[in-house]
Design a protein around this motif. Structure first.
Motif, short mmCIF file in Angstrom:
data_model
loop_
_atom_site.label_atom_id
_atom_site.label_comp_id
_atom_site.label_asym_id
_atom_site.label_seq_id
_atom_site.Cartn_x
_atom_site.Cartn_y
_atom_site.Cartn_z
N ASN A 16 0.82 -1.21 0.00
CA ASN A 16 0.00 0.00 0.00
C ASN A 16 0.85 1.26 0.00
O ASN A 16 0.50 2.26 -0.63
CB ASN A 16 -0.94 -0.01 1.21
CG ASN A 16 -2.19 -0.82 0.95
OD1 ASN A 16 -3.16 -0.34 0.39
ND2 ASN A 16 -2.15 -2.09 1.36
N VAL A 76 -1.38 -7.45 -8.85
CA VAL A 76 -0.56 -6.32 -8.40
C VAL A 76 0.73 -6.27 -9.23
O VAL A 76 1.25 -5.19 -9.52
CB VAL A 76 -0.24 -6.43 -6.90
CG1 VAL A 76 0.71 -5.32 -6.45
CG2 VAL A 76 -1.52 -6.38 -6.07
N VAL A 117 -5.83 -5.07 -4.47
CA VAL A 117 -5.46 -4.93 -3.05
C VAL A 117 -6.68 -5.09 -2.15
O VAL A 117 -6.58 -5.65 -1.06
CB VAL A 117 -4.74 -3.59 -2.81
CG1 VAL A 117 -4.50 -3.35 -1.33
CG2 VAL A 117 -3.41 -3.56 -3.56
#
Length: 398
Positions: A16, A76, A117
């Motif tokens: 993050n 990701v 995420v």
């Protein structure tokens, strides 16, 4: 080892943090970068809009892929590669189509990273722990944005825009490394899509999901109106200040981002606490209220004097949404097995507003000037508020 063990949580926080700069790192700098190379505001907005539209078109399908995928981490890795490509392309050529392709790659990254995420977070924390873990995720995300923007501003001031784009590529590579450190077994694929069942071979259409869930449709439309006004304000504010000779391009843009993201760190944690005690409706209502105020402020104050209050207000409004929107979607679609498809659908409709905003703001500013444009863009926040209040009965239960 529990599902919330440190070996699984800290790499997620790192993802993050570092994905923040790769998610939007080059975006705020592209406008002033191209302006210094002779591009007009209308053409800059057009290139950005084409990229945004491409991202908007793939967001919903990507959400469906993430729901059905048994390798959530891959979604990701792919955005990380896209960011490296976007940074390289814009440095190699400032041809219109090269720049546009760069924006498309950047938009693909932004489209995939949020539902990916979200899915990983749900897969680790389950529905019960999602609000708290998502709130902390967002705090790390905003901290990463703040650090990335500060580094971008400093490096851009010292070494030029090349350093800004190289930094975004480096953050993309680091994000890939950290997501691969999350154990694959730590992510429950069923929990990640909000289902107790194995994935269906025939996923429902995303628009069907929105139409069946009136609350999500209202949320998506209200966000579309909000971002139609909001997305263009910061880029135009930077262009106005640089055009009037009131600011250095890289440092000015970086300052606007640092201030907003710093406020968002605190705001996201407050939103997490507020939502755990009540529901998400008042949190999102408050977030809409800051856009009209910013539009009026931008009309009266330009340059460095307006940066702090403008971005504090942006940080509060957007910070509330980064926690409340995915939280409301996850809560309303719990049990359907289509949480990430729903996330993608909401982001897609929201993206219609965000993708049209740079072109709308750029051309209006070219025709009537920056000041009146800020008032028009800010006024769209009033439309979001009206819609949210009108359909309050449908959304208050979430």
């Amino acid at each position: 080892m529990t599902s919330r063990s440190p070996s699984r949580i800290w790499p997620l926080y790192a993802v993050n943090f570092f994905m923040a700069d790769m998610q939007s790192g080059i975006g705020p700098f592209v406008g002033v970068f191209l302006q210094e190379r002779g591009w007009a505001s209308g053409l800059i907005g057009t290139a950005m809009t084409i990229g945004n539209v491409a991202g908007m078109l793939v967001t919903t399908p990507i959400g469906g892929f993430i729901d059905s995928s048994r390798n959530k981490r891959l979604w990701v890795v792919i955005p990380g590669i896209c960011v490296v490509l976007a940074s390289a392309i814009i440095l190699i050529s400032q041809n219109f189509w090269a720049v546009t392709f760069s924006q498309v790659a950047q938009s693909l990254a932004s489209a995939a990273i949020v539902p990916a995420v979200t899915g990983i977070t749900l897969g680790i924390a389950r529905q019960k722990g999602f609000n708290a873990l998502n709130g902390r995720n967002q705090a790390f995300n905003h901290a990463g944005n703040m650090v990335g923007a500060a580094l971008s501003g400093y490096l851009g001031y010292k070494f030029g825009y090349v350093a800004v784009f190289v930094l975004a590529a480096i953050f993309g590579a680091i994000t890939i490394a950290f997501v691969l450190m999350i154990p694959a077994k730590a992510i429950d694929d069923r929990a990640a899509r909000g289902s107790k069942e194995d994935d269906s071979k025939a996923p429902p259409d995303a628009m069907t999901i929105l139409l069946k869930h009136k609350a999500l449709l209202v949320l998506a439309l209200a966000l579309a109106l909000f971002h139609l006004g909001n997305a263009a304000i910061v880029p135009l504010y930077g262009l106005a200040a640089v055009a009037e000779g009131q600011a250095n391009g890289p440092s000015f843009v970086a300052t606007t981002v640092v201030i907003a993201q710093g406020v968002m760190i605190v705001t996201s944690l407050i939103a997490m606490k507020a939502a755990s005690k009540r529901n998400y409706w008042p949190v999102i209502l408050i977030s809409f209220m800051f856009l009209p105020i910013r539009g009026v402020l931008a009309f009266f104050v330009t340059g460095w004097w307006g940066v702090v209050p403008m971005q504090v207000l942006d940080g509060i409004g957007t910070g509330l949404q980064t926690v409340a929107v995915p939280g409301m979607v996850a809560r309303s679609l719990n049990g359907t097995g289509r949480i990430n498809l729903g996330q993608g659908a909401v982001i897609t409709v929201q993206g219609i507003g965000a993708s049209l905003s740079p072109a709308l703001g750029g051309w209006i500013a070219q025709w009537i000037g920056y000041g009146p444009t800020f008032l028009l863009l800010g006024g769209l926040g009033l439309a979001s508020i009206a819609l949210w209040l009108a359909f309050g009965a449908a959304v208050k239960k979430y």
